[in-house]
Design a protein around this motif. Structure first.
Motif, PDB file in Angstrom:
ATOM      1  N   PHE A  63      -7.168  29.473 -45.879  1.00  0.00           N
ATOM      2  CA  PHE A  63      -5.795  29.856 -45.591  1.00  0.00           C
ATOM      3  C   PHE A  63      -4.895  28.990 -46.464  1.00  0.00           C
ATOM      4  CE2 PHE A  63      -8.107  30.920 -41.792  1.00  0.00           C
ATOM      5  CZ  PHE A  63      -7.502  32.068 -41.293  1.00  0.00           C
ATOM      6  N   CYS A  64      -3.776  29.542 -46.892  1.00  0.00           N
ATOM      7  CA  CYS A  64      -2.765  28.735 -47.571  1.00  0.00           C
ATOM      8  C   CYS A  64      -1.593  28.566 -46.612  1.00  0.00           C
ATOM      9  CB  CYS A  64      -2.289  29.407 -48.859  1.00  0.00           C
ATOM     10  SG  CYS A  64      -0.939  28.496 -49.676  1.00  0.00           S
ATOM     11  N   ILE A 119       0.374  31.805 -45.687  1.00  0.00           N
ATOM     12  CA  ILE A 119       1.298  31.521 -44.587  1.00  0.00           C
ATOM     13  C   ILE A 119       2.497  30.768 -45.155  1.00  0.00           C
ATOM     14  CG2 ILE A 119       1.568  30.419 -42.335  1.00  0.00           C
ATOM     15  CD1 ILE A 119      -1.481  30.727 -41.992  1.00  0.00           C
ATOM     16  N   ASN A 120       3.627  31.447 -45.181  1.00  0.00           N
ATOM     17  CA  ASN A 120       4.827  30.970 -45.856  1.00  0.00           C
ATOM     18  C   ASN A 120       5.895  30.616 -44.815  1.00  0.00           C
ATOM     19  OD1 ASN A 120       6.887  30.503 -47.691  1.00  0.00           O
ATOM     20  ND2 ASN A 120       7.228  32.668 -48.141  1.00  0.00           N
ATOM     21  N   ILE A 121       6.189  29.331 -44.675  1.00  0.00           N
ATOM     22  CA  ILE A 121       7.180  28.869 -43.703  1.00  0.00           C
ATOM     23  C   ILE A 121       8.523  28.708 -44.411  1.00  0.00           C
ATOM     24  CG2 ILE A 121       7.778  27.076 -42.029  1.00  0.00           C
ATOM     25  CD1 ILE A 121       4.779  26.327 -41.973  1.00  0.00           C
ATOM     26  N   LEU A 122       9.505  29.512 -44.013  1.00  0.00           N
ATOM     27  CA  LEU A 122      10.827  29.455 -44.646  1.00  0.00           C
ATOM     28  C   LEU A 122      11.731  28.489 -43.891  1.00  0.00           C
ATOM     29  CD1 LEU A 122      11.671  33.164 -45.589  1.00  0.00           C
ATOM     30  CD2 LEU A 122      10.553  31.399 -46.964  1.00  0.00           C
ATOM     31  N   VAL A 142       4.937  35.450 -43.007  1.00  0.00           N
ATOM     32  CA  VAL A 142       6.161  34.665 -43.141  1.00  0.00           C
ATOM     33  C   VAL A 142       6.606  34.171 -41.769  1.00  0.00           C
ATOM     34  CG1 VAL A 142       8.566  34.670 -43.883  1.00  0.00           C
ATOM     35  CG2 VAL A 142       6.856  35.939 -45.195  1.00  0.00           C
ATOM     36  N   LEU A 143       6.792  32.874 -41.661  1.00  0.00           N
ATOM     37  CA  LEU A 143       7.260  32.258 -40.423  1.00  0.00           C
ATOM     38  C   LEU A 143       8.647  31.677 -40.660  1.00  0.00           C
ATOM     39  CD1 LEU A 143       3.976  30.421 -39.339  1.00  0.00           C
ATOM     40  CD2 LEU A 143       4.792  32.680 -38.637  1.00  0.00           C
ATOM     41  N   ARG A 161       4.316  42.481 -44.040  1.00  0.00           N
ATOM     42  CA  ARG A 161       3.791  43.118 -42.837  1.00  0.00           C
ATOM     43  C   ARG A 161       3.810  42.216 -41.609  1.00  0.00           C
ATOM     44  NH1 ARG A 161      -1.926  45.325 -44.560  1.00  0.00           N
ATOM     45  NH2 ARG A 161      -1.955  43.425 -45.809  1.00  0.00           N
ATOM     46  N   TYR A 162       3.767  40.910 -41.825  1.00  0.00           N
ATOM     47  CA  TYR A 162       3.700  39.987 -40.695  1.00  0.00           C
ATOM     48  C   TYR A 162       4.779  38.911 -40.836  1.00  0.00           C
ATOM     49  CZ  TYR A 162      -0.922  42.102 -40.294  1.00  0.00           C
ATOM     50  OH  TYR A 162      -1.956  42.999 -40.199  1.00  0.00           O
ATOM     51  N   THR A 163       5.662  38.841 -39.867  1.00  0.00           N
ATOM     52  CA  THR A 163       6.663  37.773 -39.836  1.00  0.00           C
ATOM     53  C   THR A 163       6.951  37.423 -38.387  1.00  0.00           C
ATOM     54  OG1 THR A 163       8.874  37.099 -40.573  1.00  0.00           O
ATOM     55  CG2 THR A 163       8.623  39.374 -39.871  1.00  0.00           C
TER      56      THR A 163
END
Length: 239
Positions: A63-64, A119-122, A142-143, A161-163
């Protein structure tokens, strides 16, 4: 099955601090780590590809976990696609080789090629990241640290698709928490937002002649002062 979490560092000191805290926490849970140092791009990329290749042979999972789109467009060197190194991760299906928005040809995005969840945390409003979000890997999750940001992404970035919402966390204070009544500053802003960065964020309202930018700014500001529960974009859209 061993799970390795990939982190990206070497761009912003603040995000490196956040990343290190996440790394410490995940390692305490038994997860393995790989750190991609953006300051050593070619060396890091080669090491990452080798790590993924070795992991694929051992049926490992990857996972990234990163912040603010760091590494979203990592690509493979020419000739690396179709090498048979795809991971058997069924979280995402049929994502390898997908096209980017505005791209006429397929690009070998690393996360898509190996089906690695990105997994991108903004930490900021997604408005500031239009291009990276439009071109986000198909494996993106995206979180956002604000529920309104989640709604914004779901409305304007259908390709993601996923946030979901991820509330702010922090490092435990080593000393006594000072009661609010004893604090001499009502609101303290601690951050780095230089004026030249702010200048780049201000849209050119002169390109929209039907909108009086100065009037809109005054009306919106007044509405937000009197109704702080509202969001800036809601008030602007209403205007």
């Amino acid at each position: 099955m061993q799970t390795t979490i990939i982190y990206i560092t070497g761009v912003y000191d603040t995000l490196d601090l956040f990343t290190q805290e996440l790394k410490n926490a995940f390692e305490s849970m038994g997860y393995a780590s790989f750190t991609y140092d953006a300051r050593l791009e070619e060396v890091s990329k080669q090491a990452l590809i080798e790590c993924i290749g070795d992991g694929a042979k051992k049926d490992q999972r990857f996972f990234c976990v990163t912040f603010n789109n760091l590494g979203y467009n990592l690509s493979l060197p020419a000739g690396m696609t179709g090498t048979g190194m795809l991971l058997k991760q069924d979280i995402f299906q049929s994502t390898a080789g997908s096209k980017r928005a505005g791209s006429a040809e397929e690009e070998p995005n690393l996360w898509e090629t190996y089906n690695i969840p990105y997994i991108n945390i903004l930490m900021d409003h997604p408005f500031h990241y239009e291009k990276p979000l439009q071109n986000a890997p198909a494996t993106s999750i995206v979180l956002c640290t604000d529920r309104n940001h989640v709604r914004y992404i779901r409305r304007y970035f259908k390709n993601i698709r996923y946030t979901d919402f991820l509330p702010h966390a922090g490092v435990e204070l080593g000393s006594r928490h000072k009661p609010l009544a004893e604090r001499g500053i009502d609101v303290l802003y601690a951050g780095a937002l230089p004026i030249y960065t702010v200048a780049k964020m201000i849209p050119d309202l002169s390109s929209i002649p039907e909108v009086d930018g100065e009037e809109m700014a005054q009306v919106v500001l007044s509405e937000l002062v009197h109704h702080p529960d509202r969001t800036t974009e809601d008030v602007i859209e209403e205007y």
